[in-house]
Design an enzyme around this catalytic site. Structure first.
Site, PDB file in Angstrom:
ATOM      1  N   MET A  45       0.830  -1.203   0.000  1.00 13.15           N
ATOM      2  CA  MET A  45       0.000   0.000   0.000  1.00 13.15           C
ATOM      3  C   MET A  45       0.868   1.259   0.000  1.00 13.15           C
ATOM      4  O   MET A  45       0.374   2.359   0.267  1.00 13.15           O
ATOM      5  CB  MET A  45      -0.955   0.016   1.197  1.00 13.15           C
ATOM      6  CG  MET A  45      -2.009  -1.079   1.133  1.00 13.15           C
ATOM      7  SD  MET A  45      -3.510  -0.705   2.061  1.00 13.15           S
ATOM      8  CE  MET A  45      -2.834  -0.387   3.686  1.00 13.15           C
ATOM      9  N   GLY A  46       2.165   1.105  -0.296  1.00 11.10           N
ATOM     10  CA  GLY A  46       3.030   2.272  -0.337  1.00 11.10           C
ATOM     11  C   GLY A  46       3.501   2.693   1.041  1.00 11.10           C
ATOM     12  O   GLY A  46       3.396   1.945   2.004  1.00 11.10           O
ATOM     13  N   HIS A  87       9.324  -3.542   3.796  1.00  9.52           N
ATOM     14  CA  HIS A  87       8.885  -3.758   2.419  1.00  9.52           C
ATOM     15  C   HIS A  87      10.083  -4.068   1.516  1.00  9.52           C
ATOM     16  O   HIS A  87      10.000  -4.929   0.633  1.00  9.52           O
ATOM     17  CB  HIS A  87       8.179  -2.511   1.882  1.00  9.52           C
ATOM     18  CG  HIS A  87       6.908  -2.167   2.594  1.00  9.52           C
ATOM     19  ND1 HIS A  87       6.824  -1.107   3.472  1.00  9.52           N
ATOM     20  CD2 HIS A  87       5.681  -2.731   2.560  1.00  9.52           C
ATOM     21  CE1 HIS A  87       5.586  -1.022   3.931  1.00  9.52           C
ATOM     22  NE2 HIS A  87       4.871  -2.003   3.405  1.00  9.52           N
ATOM     23  N   GLY A 138       4.832 -10.236   4.252  1.00  8.99           N
ATOM     24  CA  GLY A 138       5.499 -10.156   5.542  1.00  8.99           C
ATOM     25  C   GLY A 138       4.786 -10.972   6.603  1.00  8.99           C
ATOM     26  O   GLY A 138       3.553 -11.018   6.656  1.00  8.99           O
ATOM     27  N   GLU A 139       5.563 -11.604   7.469  1.00  7.46           N
ATOM     28  CA  GLU A 139       4.983 -12.384   8.564  1.00  7.46           C
ATOM     29  C   GLU A 139       4.436 -11.499   9.679  1.00  7.46           C
ATOM     30  O   GLU A 139       3.715 -11.989  10.547  1.00  7.46           O
ATOM     31  CB  GLU A 139       6.031 -13.358   9.116  1.00  7.46           C
ATOM     32  CG  GLU A 139       6.374 -14.466   8.122  1.00  7.46           C
ATOM     33  CD  GLU A 139       7.454 -15.408   8.608  1.00  7.46           C
ATOM     34  OE1 GLU A 139       8.029 -15.135   9.691  1.00  7.46           O
ATOM     35  OE2 GLU A 139       7.734 -16.394   7.911  1.00  7.46           O
ATOM     36  N   LYS A 140       4.748 -10.204   9.660  1.00  3.86           N
ATOM     37  CA  LYS A 140       4.164  -9.311  10.670  1.00  3.86           C
ATOM     38  C   LYS A 140       2.644  -9.349  10.587  1.00  3.86           C
ATOM     39  O   LYS A 140       1.950  -9.356  11.602  1.00  3.86           O
ATOM     40  CB  LYS A 140       4.661  -7.873  10.493  1.00  3.86           C
ATOM     41  CG  LYS A 140       4.087  -6.917  11.543  1.00  3.86           C
ATOM     42  CD  LYS A 140       4.588  -5.506  11.351  1.00  3.86           C
ATOM     43  CE  LYS A 140       3.849  -4.784  10.247  1.00  3.86           C
ATOM     44  NZ  LYS A 140       2.448  -4.436  10.633  1.00  3.86           N
ATOM     45  N   GLN A 155      -3.179 -12.088   7.954  1.00  5.93           N
ATOM     46  CA  GLN A 155      -3.297 -11.828   6.521  1.00  5.93           C
ATOM     47  C   GLN A 155      -2.582 -12.900   5.711  1.00  5.93           C
ATOM     48  O   GLN A 155      -3.108 -13.390   4.703  1.00  5.93           O
ATOM     49  CB  GLN A 155      -2.712 -10.453   6.188  1.00  5.93           C
ATOM     50  CG  GLN A 155      -2.619 -10.169   4.696  1.00  5.93           C
ATOM     51  CD  GLN A 155      -2.032  -8.812   4.424  1.00  5.93           C
ATOM     52  OE1 GLN A 155      -2.729  -7.810   4.462  1.00  5.93           O
ATOM     53  NE2 GLN A 155      -0.730  -8.753   4.163  1.00  5.93           N
ATOM     54  N   SER A 175       6.502  -0.658  10.639  1.00  5.72           N
ATOM     55  CA  SER A 175       5.145  -0.504  10.125  1.00  5.72           C
ATOM     56  C   SER A 175       4.975   0.916   9.623  1.00  5.72           C
ATOM     57  O   SER A 175       5.519   1.862  10.212  1.00  5.72           O
ATOM     58  CB  SER A 175       4.115  -0.783  11.222  1.00  5.72           C
ATOM     59  OG  SER A 175       2.817  -0.382  10.818  1.00  5.72           O
ATOM     60  N   ARG A 217       2.446   2.583   9.974  1.00  2.94           N
ATOM     61  CA  ARG A 217       1.684   3.311  10.990  1.00  2.94           C
ATOM     62  C   ARG A 217       2.556   3.779  12.159  1.00  2.94           C
ATOM     63  O   ARG A 217       2.084   4.560  12.986  1.00  2.94           O
ATOM     64  CB  ARG A 217       0.523   2.449  11.487  1.00  2.94           C
ATOM     65  CG  ARG A 217      -0.569   2.284  10.428  1.00  2.94           C
ATOM     66  CD  ARG A 217      -1.796   1.556  10.953  1.00  2.94           C
ATOM     67  NE  ARG A 217      -2.890   1.624   9.996  1.00  2.94           N
ATOM     68  CZ  ARG A 217      -3.148   0.714   9.066  1.00  2.94           C
ATOM     69  NH1 ARG A 217      -2.372  -0.349   8.967  1.00  2.94           N
ATOM     70  NH2 ARG A 217      -4.169   0.847   8.233  1.00  2.94           N
TER      71      ARG A 217
END
Length: 287
Positions: free
Chosen positions: A30-31, A37, A149-151, A155, A187, A189
């Site tokens: 998602m950028g 990433h 990613g495993e984070k 998902q 992250s 966020r």
């Protein structure tokens, strides 16, 4: 690295690479990219000959009161990071390209059970939005492999199930979580955190480590461990959303005989919701 914005351009570029006998790797994002990433793209470049990344802030996976409008858009910086990590092609579509008839009539992909509970409980519809957009992207790119990613542990489980259940010929690769020096999972966020919150944030991972250490010592009263962990999070200034010990594959609540476990959590620090997890494999039964 080329950047394309339409499905037609994307498919033409991928077809050229495949025509040259290249194995296609894919990393959907998602950028607002960070080193985590970049690690996904690097892994894809190690496993494939031609790496496609996508940047699309998917409205379908955001709830009504979530941060869609303020989610950072940093395309120029993202392009540079992707280039440095070994990306060959960036697909950066507009919402109209992904959902030309509008989202209300868009066919949805739903993965039952795995999408429920944990993040699915507090973000209803989120994983349907994720599965739908990833399914569309997989059909657009048609990669040989894709890296996640495993984070985002739940998902990843949802995507693996979707690929298996819908017989998609795509290898799904999980990449370990990239962390800051103090243990905080990287992250997008994290950028919302104040300096004080950023100082407190590593307590989330320390709590997971505390619970995992207890399990590693043979403790099987998961509820007691979780209660300790919730107290730790609250003391550090978090508002826990969930903190649980689950079976690492099915994501059902853990049983005392399970060998593959994940300690998984989401918690708010101020208005910022952070997620993290810690996988552990137990070699032998503990009496």
């Amino acid at each position: 690295m080329n950047t394309v914005k339409t499905v037609r351009e994307l498919r033409a570029a991928v077809a050229r690479a495949r025509g040259e006998g290249k194995r296609i790797g894919f990393v959907p994002t998602m950028g607002n990219l960070h080193s985590g990433h970049a690690a996904l793209v690097t892994k894809a470049a190690q496993r494939a000959d031609f790496v496609v990344a996508s940047i699309f802030v998917n409205p379908l996976q955001f709830g009504a009161n979530e941060d869609l409008d303020k989610y950072p858009r940093t395309l120029a910086a993202d392009q540079e990071r992707l280039l440095q990590a070994g990306c060959n092609l960036l697909f950066a579509p507009a919402v109209e390209e992904m959902y030309p008839d509008g989202m209300s009539v868009q066919t949805r992909v739903s993965v039952p059970q795995l999408s429920e509970g944990l993040c699915g409980a507090s973000r209803p519809g989120h994983f349907e939005g994720v599965a739908t957009v990833v399914s569309k992207l997989f059909n657009m790119v048609q990669p040989d492999l894709a890296v996640f990613g495993e984070k985002d542990f739940q998902q990843l489980a949802v995507i693996r199930a979707m690929v298996r259940d819908l017989n998609m010929p795509i290898q799904i690769i999980g990449e370990p979580t990239v962390r800051a020096d103090d243990g905080l999972a990287l992250s997008s966020r994290n950028g919302y955190l104040t300096p004080e919150q950023r100082t407190a944030a590593p307590a989330l991972y320390r709590t997971l480590q505390h619970i995992a250490a207890g399990i590693g010592r043979g403790q099987r009263d998961f509820a007691a461990l979780v209660a300790e962990g919730q107290a730790q999070l609250s003391a550090a200034g978090f508002r826990p959303d969930y903190l649980e010990v689950r079976h690492a594959v099915s994501l059902r609540p853990a049983l005392i005989d399970d060998r593959d476990l994940v300690v998984i959590a989401a918690a708010y620090l101020g208005n910022t919701r952070l997620i993290d997890n810690l996988y552990l494999h137990l070699e032998e039964k503990t009496a």
